[in-house]
Design a protein around this motif. Sequence first.
Motif, PDB file in Angstrom:
ATOM      1  N   ASP A 127       0.516  -1.442   0.015  1.00 38.64           N
ATOM      2  CA  ASP A 127      -0.026   0.286   0.071  1.00 38.64           C
ATOM      3  C   ASP A 127       0.633   1.363  -0.259  1.00 38.64           C
ATOM      4  N   ALA A 128       1.987   0.984   0.691  1.00 36.73           N
ATOM      5  CA  ALA A 128       2.393   2.406   1.089  1.00 36.73           C
ATOM      6  C   ALA A 128       3.643   2.722  -0.270  1.00 36.73           C
ATOM      7  N   ILE A 129       3.862   2.019  -0.791  1.00 37.67           N
ATOM      8  CA  ILE A 129       4.562   1.568  -2.482  1.00 37.67           C
ATOM      9  C   ILE A 129       4.132   2.396  -3.335  1.00 37.67           C
ATOM     10  N   ARG A 130       3.014   1.401  -3.388  1.00 37.37           N
ATOM     11  CA  ARG A 130       1.379   1.718  -4.158  1.00 37.37           C
ATOM     12  C   ARG A 130       1.052   3.455  -4.167  1.00 37.37           C
ATOM     13  N   ALA A 131       0.984   4.327  -2.903  1.00 36.95           N
ATOM     14  CA  ALA A 131       1.081   5.691  -2.828  1.00 36.95           C
ATOM     15  C   ALA A 131       1.687   6.099  -3.440  1.00 36.95           C
ATOM     16  N   VAL A 132       2.810   5.836  -3.038  1.00 39.41           N
ATOM     17  CA  VAL A 132       4.300   7.075  -3.886  1.00 39.41           C
ATOM     18  C   VAL A 132       4.412   6.624  -5.333  1.00 39.41           C
ATOM     19  N   GLN A 133       4.005   4.920  -5.550  1.00 37.75           N
ATOM     20  CA  GLN A 133       4.574   5.205  -7.384  1.00 37.75           C
ATOM     21  C   GLN A 133       3.139   4.692  -7.685  1.00 37.75           C
ATOM     22  N   PRO A 134       1.677   5.467  -7.935  1.00 34.35           N
ATOM     23  CA  PRO A 134       0.497   4.708  -8.914  1.00 34.35           C
ATOM     24  C   PRO A 134       0.769   4.129 -10.140  1.00 34.35           C
ATOM     25  N   ASN A 135       1.490   4.158 -10.293  1.00 34.85           N
ATOM     26  CA  ASN A 135       1.483   4.113 -12.163  1.00 34.85           C
ATOM     27  C   ASN A 135       2.881   3.110 -12.324  1.00 34.85           C
ATOM     28  N   ALA A 136       3.121   2.142 -11.409  1.00 33.98           N
ATOM     29  CA  ALA A 136       4.406   1.103 -11.353  1.00 33.98           C
ATOM     30  C   ALA A 136       3.650  -0.291 -11.826  1.00 33.98           C
ATOM     31  N   VAL A 137       3.836  -0.836 -12.059  1.00 34.19           N
ATOM     32  CA  VAL A 137       4.229  -2.206 -11.589  1.00 34.19           C
ATOM     33  C   VAL A 137       4.885  -2.496 -10.609  1.00 34.19           C
ATOM     34  N   ILE A 138       3.885  -3.459  -9.554  1.00 31.61           N
ATOM     35  CA  ILE A 138       4.418  -4.386  -8.219  1.00 31.61           C
ATOM     36  C   ILE A 138       5.020  -5.108  -8.297  1.00 31.61           C
ATOM     37  N   TYR A 139       5.901  -5.684  -8.381  1.00 24.32           N
ATOM     38  CA  TYR A 139       6.337  -7.299  -8.549  1.00 24.32           C
ATOM     39  C   TYR A 139       6.700  -7.629  -7.606  1.00 24.32           C
ATOM     40  N   ILE A 140       6.370  -8.682  -6.425  1.00 22.86           N
ATOM     41  CA  ILE A 140       6.340  -9.534  -5.098  1.00 22.86           C
ATOM     42  C   ILE A 140       7.443 -11.006  -5.887  1.00 22.86           C
ATOM     43  N   GLN A 141       8.648 -10.419  -5.351  1.00 24.76           N
ATOM     44  CA  GLN A 141       9.506 -11.408  -5.735  1.00 24.76           C
ATOM     45  C   GLN A 141       9.862 -12.746  -5.007  1.00 24.76           C
ATOM     46  N   GLY A 142       9.137 -13.932  -5.058  1.00 25.00           N
ATOM     47  CA  GLY A 142       9.787 -15.002  -3.740  1.00 25.00           C
ATOM     48  C   GLY A 142      10.860 -15.671  -3.682  1.00 25.00           C
ATOM     49  N   LEU A 143      11.322 -15.818  -2.183  1.00 29.72           N
ATOM     50  CA  LEU A 143      12.472 -16.144  -1.910  1.00 29.72           C
ATOM     51  C   LEU A 143      12.267 -17.088  -2.462  1.00 29.72           C
ATOM     52  N   ILE A 144      14.016 -17.218  -3.164  1.00 23.93           N
ATOM     53  CA  ILE A 144      14.658 -17.830  -3.586  1.00 23.93           C
ATOM     54  C   ILE A 144      15.484 -18.906  -2.473  1.00 23.93           C
ATOM     55  N   PRO A 145      15.040 -20.319  -2.477  1.00 26.75           N
ATOM     56  CA  PRO A 145      15.588 -21.473  -1.177  1.00 26.75           C
ATOM     57  C   PRO A 145      17.034 -20.886  -0.659  1.00 26.75           C
ATOM     58  N   LEU A 146      17.368 -21.464   0.322  1.00 20.36           N
ATOM     59  CA  LEU A 146      18.657 -21.273   0.729  1.00 20.36           C
ATOM     60  C   LEU A 146      19.231 -23.385   0.744  1.00 20.36           C
ATOM     61  N   ASN A 147      20.749 -22.695   0.631  1.00 21.87           N
ATOM     62  CA  ASN A 147      21.638 -24.012   1.215  1.00 21.87           C
ATOM     63  C   ASN A 147      21.635 -24.107   2.229  1.00 21.87           C
ATOM     64  N   GLU A 148      20.836 -25.465   3.344  1.00 15.43           N
ATOM     65  CA  GLU A 148      20.726 -25.357   4.782  1.00 15.43           C
ATOM     66  C   GLU A 148      22.567 -25.933   5.305  1.00 15.43           C
ATOM     67  N   GLY A 149      22.952 -26.606   4.556  1.00 17.71           N
ATOM     68  CA  GLY A 149      24.717 -27.233   5.032  1.00 17.71           C
ATOM     69  C   GLY A 149      25.311 -26.154   5.035  1.00 17.71           C
ATOM     70  N   GLN A 150      25.077 -25.304   3.656  1.00 21.43           N
ATOM     71  CA  GLN A 150      26.220 -23.957   3.433  1.00 21.43           C
ATOM     72  C   GLN A 150      26.230 -23.492   3.850  1.00 21.43           C
TER      73      GLN A 150
END
Length: 323
Positions: free
Chosen positions: A195-218
């Motif tokens: 909501d806050a980003i849309r308020a300051v960027q009303p004409n932007a396409v907002i992309y939510i990037q899902g988290l890339i997995p981790l390598n827990e051993g590393q």
Amino acid sequence: MSGGYRGKHVSGSSRATVIIAAAAVLLILAVVGTVALLGQREPGPGAPERPDVSRQPDVSAGALGSISSIQQPDSSTQADPPAPLPEAYDFSQPAPERAAVDYSYFRDAAFVGDSRTDGFMLYSGIGAGRNLTSNGLSIFKLAEKKALTINGEAYTLLEALALEQYGKVYISLGVNELGIHNDARFYDSYCQAIDAIRAVQPNAVIYIQGLIPLNEGQIEEHNGNKYGLTNEHLRVYNDLMKKAAEEKQVVYLDLYAEFVDENNELPEEASRDGVHLKKDACKQWLVYLQTHTVEFDTLYPDGPPAAEAAGPDTSAADGSASE
């Protein structure tokens, strides 16, 4: 005497022949006249009605052409069929794959994130877009923490975003928050951030990037996993981010599915410490972004939904990990 007799005999015979021929002609005329008279008589009761050929339609070529021109509508005056309505974008699903865009697509993009995104901007080769990243940046404090420095001045993420207008805003936040097991707060914070980003960027396409997995051993080898980062909790956060994207009608990018291996984690060759990506993996990330884009008008043919006013964050200190 004999010669005169023969002449009279021949002459009498000729007259008889003429009379017979005349009689035959008269007989024939009489028969023809009778037949014609019978043809003109009215049909008797029960007799089939004769068609009146004088009243049959003209089937000449010209007449057929006239009929055809009357029966066939003028295509030049017909109204065009209405254009089909565009199919509504399905915000409940990740962005579908499409033809790749070139790097110029990202010229008006802002990339919001932590050190993972900073590495992406450095090593992917994108060469475009605004880098609005900070090590340790957290979704919990976007409006309060002055985490970015631009031209020697400190800004919060939202203040920095408001300095100019963008066509796209890519958000990748959540790894630093994995050690905080407050899922409801994480979800609410993401919704408020959108909501806050849309308020300051009303004409932007907002992309939510899902988290890339981790390598827990590393991670364990690198620092003993002192922040308690796990793929199990990461998948919970991804589900919450996808839910927030659907609720707020922004685009969700399923980067987890792009990178996860058969062991449900980040391949070892993609990272040195189990969190940050090597150069080739950053390039893979970029290719994914190039092939998963959506136009603003496709998302919002009637205009974007209004941004809701974000409520104050009354929670305690964020406690997020610093990478």
